[in-house]
Design a protein around this motif. Structure first.
Motif, mmCIF file in Angstrom:
data_model
loop_
_atom_site.group_PDB
_atom_site.id
_atom_site.type_symbol
_atom_site.label_atom_id
_atom_site.label_comp_id
_atom_site.label_asym_id
_atom_site.label_seq_id
_atom_site.Cartn_x
_atom_site.Cartn_y
_atom_site.Cartn_z
ATOM 1 N N ARG A 37 0.938 -1.252 -0.041
ATOM 2 C CA ARG A 37 0.016 0.028 0.388
ATOM 3 C C ARG A 37 0.672 1.511 -0.079
ATOM 4 O O ARG A 37 0.203 2.311 -0.072
ATOM 5 C CB ARG A 37 -1.007 -0.089 1.288
ATOM 6 N N ILE A 40 2.646 5.032 -4.441
ATOM 7 C CA ILE A 40 2.503 5.610 -5.473
ATOM 8 C C ILE A 40 2.754 5.427 -6.341
ATOM 9 O O ILE A 40 3.669 5.434 -7.112
ATOM 10 C CB ILE A 40 2.732 7.169 -5.240
ATOM 11 N N SER A 58 -11.765 4.737 -10.485
ATOM 12 C CA SER A 58 -10.137 4.071 -9.815
ATOM 13 C C SER A 58 -9.846 2.301 -9.995
ATOM 14 O O SER A 58 -10.719 1.944 -9.348
ATOM 15 C CB SER A 58 -9.345 4.912 -9.267
ATOM 16 N N ILE A 62 -4.540 2.362 -5.093
ATOM 17 C CA ILE A 62 -3.188 3.734 -4.335
ATOM 18 C C ILE A 62 -3.363 4.698 -4.895
ATOM 19 O O ILE A 62 -3.714 3.997 -5.613
ATOM 20 C CB ILE A 62 -1.764 2.758 -4.453
ATOM 21 N N PRO A 63 -2.977 5.994 -3.842
ATOM 22 C CA PRO A 63 -2.788 7.341 -5.648
ATOM 23 C C PRO A 63 -2.500 6.729 -6.848
ATOM 24 O O PRO A 63 -0.815 6.453 -6.763
ATOM 25 C CB PRO A 63 -2.283 7.861 -4.384
ATOM 26 N N ILE A 64 -2.987 7.235 -7.850
ATOM 27 C CA ILE A 64 -2.188 7.609 -8.807
ATOM 28 C C ILE A 64 -2.226 8.956 -9.539
ATOM 29 O O ILE A 64 -2.632 9.110 -9.410
ATOM 30 C CB ILE A 64 -2.772 6.681 -10.141
ATOM 31 N N HIS A 66 -1.624 10.365 -12.962
ATOM 32 C CA HIS A 66 -1.966 10.438 -14.394
ATOM 33 C C HIS A 66 -0.437 11.589 -14.796
ATOM 34 O O HIS A 66 -0.911 13.025 -14.929
ATOM 35 C CB HIS A 66 -2.710 10.487 -15.004
ATOM 36 N N LEU B 196 -0.885 13.639 -3.229
ATOM 37 C CA LEU B 196 -0.652 12.178 -3.409
ATOM 38 C C LEU B 196 0.141 11.607 -2.191
ATOM 39 O O LEU B 196 0.457 12.151 -1.597
ATOM 40 C CB LEU B 196 0.641 11.852 -4.424
ATOM 41 N N ASP B 197 -0.780 10.808 -1.707
ATOM 42 C CA ASP B 197 -0.976 10.252 -0.094
ATOM 43 C C ASP B 197 -1.500 8.921 -0.362
ATOM 44 O O ASP B 197 -2.891 8.886 -0.418
ATOM 45 C CB ASP B 197 -1.872 11.574 0.511
ATOM 46 N N THR B 198 -0.582 7.960 0.689
ATOM 47 C CA THR B 198 -1.095 6.743 -0.115
ATOM 48 C C THR B 198 -2.396 6.507 1.442
ATOM 49 O O THR B 198 -2.686 5.332 1.429
ATOM 50 C CB THR B 198 0.183 5.365 1.115
ATOM 51 N N PRO B 201 -6.011 7.205 -0.877
ATOM 52 C CA PRO B 201 -5.978 7.066 -2.642
ATOM 53 C C PRO B 201 -6.398 7.589 -3.191
ATOM 54 O O PRO B 201 -7.618 7.659 -3.261
ATOM 55 C CB PRO B 201 -5.625 5.820 -2.248
ATOM 56 N N HIS B 202 -5.881 8.332 -4.583
ATOM 57 C CA HIS B 202 -7.132 8.943 -5.291
ATOM 58 C C HIS B 202 -6.354 9.070 -6.670
ATOM 59 O O HIS B 202 -4.988 8.641 -6.436
ATOM 60 C CB HIS B 202 -7.438 10.496 -5.321
ATOM 61 N N SER B 203 -6.748 8.532 -7.799
ATOM 62 C CA SER B 203 -6.912 8.673 -8.762
ATOM 63 C C SER B 203 -6.254 10.598 -9.930
ATOM 64 O O SER B 203 -7.798 10.983 -10.045
ATOM 65 C CB SER B 203 -6.981 7.509 -10.052
ATOM 66 N N PHE B 204 -5.192 11.231 -10.352
ATOM 67 C CA PHE B 204 -5.302 12.271 -10.324
ATOM 68 C C PHE B 204 -5.065 12.196 -12.225
ATOM 69 O O PHE B 204 -4.393 11.238 -12.524
ATOM 70 C CB PHE B 204 -4.429 13.699 -9.633
#
Lengths: 302, 383
Positions: A37, A40, A58, A62-64, A66, B196-198, B201-204
């Motif tokens: 986890r 990034i 998504s 975990i953060p992505i 793009h 950005l933070d684990t 979580p988000h998809s940007f």
């Protein structure tokens, strides 16, 4: 390579937008199992820009971030620097790009990141052509292959670019190839990369049934045959480029068998297949010779 | 502390005072001293930042985008061809709503190669969504940096600060250098809610269907409009802290002027000297400097210019096929509000010197010129 310890936690959901039998999706699933986890992802234009799903959804937990096509490596460098300046030295930053974004348009930025030895894992999931735009040749497309820009009447005549050698020339601490047919090995390599500081490059063979004109159920079969036919050697380069370890503990299979179910090679005549197979064998021999040569230089692998 | 510094170094000192955390830049004449001094300030610990020494300007902006998305204050500087190479990532910074600050040294675009000033590089980025502020002196150049971060971080849009090549970048002037401790009260540390933070979580930036894209663009335009009042407020707050006040535009002896010359950058200072000279001769003339170009100060520009009888716009740039850029913008600001003549003058391209004599020639011509033929007057062109 036989150790079967795959974490059970799933960081990728099944509601993604990939085609059936997509190797890139399998690669992500296992890579995230290895990385966990605290990761990034930085994803440029590639199949995964779509596979992730459309806003506001998504497919991964975990953060992505793009980013633009040619910037995966350096955007990841920026993310890592940004995190460290906030006091976060733990999170693993992963650039996750296709072969077009790695071998071609993203090569310059990747070279910059590797030369600076920025602390990221760069993953190229290699499906050997521009699959997201509909199967156009990249410099990763193997010799002999059909794509929409290398029609059968003028198929790709030049060999696949040796990206691993290019990365080795940057003297980075870890380089590996992996295949979705060997998930335990893939996970081991990602875990190893995670523990090393500096730029790590992992190139994962990720068959694309759509682009290879292959039945989706043969995706893993092809990912295995690519290795056993010596087309896609499994290797690790450590000690800043000074130690090469090639996996040889497999039953060799023929090149012809590997390409047979793949429509992208269907136009090849017998003599052309033989010619390409010869090239595969000589590349393999060159690789083994280099492994031996590097091992023979005293003190090089320290 | 007052010190005699070149414009480029004023930029570096502005960055030092603003507690930037990630710098990523690539050298290009005439910006090079900015990155040289920043390298030194980071190496000797005067700036607690990471400096990512990239292989191109495209990568410089990509690194800033990544760092800013991770929640750190990010800065870069470039010029001309470098800015053009960045274009794709300039758009990315806007779409991702990242408060990055960039200083661009205005340099003409090749071919033919030119290292000297004109505004075509930054003005070709006018539709990207960056706030753009044009600086006139080394002091302004430095002061603009903490202001830019404050503005950017409030409206979530990046800010481009612009200064003229050589006339500012390489010119030494007295600058009251900002101290980090003083600036901290004015500009608090950057700690964005969304990053950005684990743990969250988000998809940007992933694929947005036509159902969403337009709303996201609308929000950028809203932010750009909000920036008007933020820029004014921040300029005032800066003044309260440091005694130097800043606004969208700077009028000079405009009140009873029959003719107003509209300028930007270093041409503004030269123009003021000419205005004084002409006022001494009894000629009712004034000048309006446009400091903030995006968002365009429509209200300020029209309020001031509607009270005069003739407007002359001095453009150190050319939008081929449609006048100088400031001319277009001023004309659009005045549309429907007045029918006074608005005349455009293109001058000083590729670093050609704009001396008081040149400005005087334009002023004399503007007084005589009848509206609106010809629309574009090329000043000093050898034909």
């Amino acid at each position: 390579m036989r150790e079967a310890r795959i974490p059970t936690e799933e960081l990728m959901g099944s509601g993604h937008l990939a085609c059936q039998g997509c190797g890139a999706t399998i690669a992500m699933r296992f890579a995230l199992k290895a990385l966990g986890r605290e990761t990034i992802l930085v994803i440029p234009a590639c199949c995964w820009a779509v596979i992730d799903g459309t806003f506001p959804h998504s497919a991964v937990d975990i953060p992505i971030f793009h980013t633009a096509f040619e910037t995966a490596a350096v955007t990841a460098s920026g993310v890592k620097a940004g995190l460290e300046m906030r006091g976060d030295f733990e999170t693993t930053v992963v650039a996750w790009a296709g072969d077009g974004g790695t071998f071609d348009i993203g090569l310059q930025a990747l070279s910059g990141t590797a030369e600076r030895n920025d602390d990221i894992i760069y993953v190229c999931y290699d499906n050997e052509a521009y699959m997201n735009t509909g199967i156009q040749r990249s410099s990763s497309t193997p010799v002999g292959s059909w794509t929409t820009t290398t029609p059968v009447t003028n198929y790709k005549k030049r060999p696949k670019k040796n990206m691993v050698d290019i990365m080795a020339a940057h003297a980075i601490p870890y380089i590996a190839t992996a295949s979705v047919a060997y998930p335990e090995d893939l996970i081991r390599k990602f875990k190893k990369a995670k523990a090393i500081k500096g730029t790590k490059y992992i190139q994962v063979l990720a068959p694309c049934p759509t682009g290879w004109k292959l039945s989706p159920e043969l995706s893993i079969w092809a990912a295995r045959k690519a290795v056993t036919s010596k087309v896609y050697p499994m290797l690790e380069i450590t000690e800043n480029g000074n130690k090469l370890t090639v996996w040889k503990d497999f039953e060799p299979t023929s090149f012809k068998e590997y390409i047979k179910p793949q429509g992208r090679f269907r136009h090849l005549k017998e003599n052309e297949i033989e010619e390409i197979a010869k090239g595969v064998e000589s590349s393999w021999q060159r690789l083994l010779a280099r492994e031996k040569m590097l091992a023979s230089i005293p003190g090089l692998d320290t | 502390m007052k010190k005699v510094v070149m414009g480029n170094h004023a930029v570096s000192y502005g960055v030092r005072a603003s507690e930037v955390k990630v710098i990523s830049a690539y050298p290009i004449t005439p910006q090079t001293h900015v990155v040289e001094l920043l390298s030194e300030l980071v190496a000797n610990g005067e700036i607690d930042a990471k400096f990512i020494k990239v292989e191109s300007e495209h990568s410089a902006m990509a690194a800033c985008v990544g760092a800013s998305a991770a929640g750190s204050r990010a800065f870069t500087a470039t010029s001309s061809q470098g800015l053009l190479l960045m274009t794709e990532m300039l758009h990315w910074a806007v779409g991702a709503r990242l408060p990055i600050v960039l200083t661009n040294v205005n340099r003409a675009i090749g071919p033919p190669w030119s290292i000297w000033t004109d505004q075509n590089d930054s003005l070709s980025m006018r539709d990207v969504g960056w706030i753009q502020i044009y600086c006139e002196s080394n002091q302004e150049t430095q002061d603009a940096i903490p202001q830019a971060f404050k503005i950017a971080e409030e409206v979530n849009l990046p800010v481009m600060l612009v200064l003229d090549a050589f006339f500012l970048s390489h010119t030494y002037e007295i600058v009251d250098l900002l101290e980090t401790e003083q600036v901290r009260d004015f500009l608090p540390p950057y700690n964005p809610e969304i990053k950005l933070d684990t743990n969250d979580p988000h998809s940007f930036g992933n694929l947005a269907s036509p159902d969403y894209y337009m709303e996201l663009r609308y929000m950028i335009e809203e932010a750009m409009n909000d920036a008007r009042s933020v820029i004014k407020r921040v300029g005032k707050e800066f003044g309260e802290h440091f005694g130097r006040y800043y606004d969208m535009v700077v009028p000079y002896r405009c009140d009873d002027a029959d003719v107003i010359l509209v300028t930007s950058g270093t041409v503004a200072s030269t123009t003021r000297a000419v205005i004084d000279e002409m006022r001494d001769e009894g000629i009712k003339i004034g000048a309006l400097k446009i400091r903030v170009f995006r968002p365009f100060p429509f209200k300020e520009v029209s309020d001031i210019l509607c009270s005069t009888k003739k407007v002359a716009v001095l453009d150190r740039n050319i939008s081929f096929g449609n006048h100088g850029v400031f001319y277009q913008e001023v004309k659009s600001a005045l549309y429907g509000k007045t029918d006074i003549p608005i005349i455009g003058y293109v001058l000083g391209l590729g670093g050609r010197d704009v001396t008081p004599k040149v400005i005087r020639e334009i002023a004399d011509k503007a007084i005589k010129d009848k509206n609106p033929e010809p629309y574009i007057n090329w000043i000093g062109v050898k034909r």
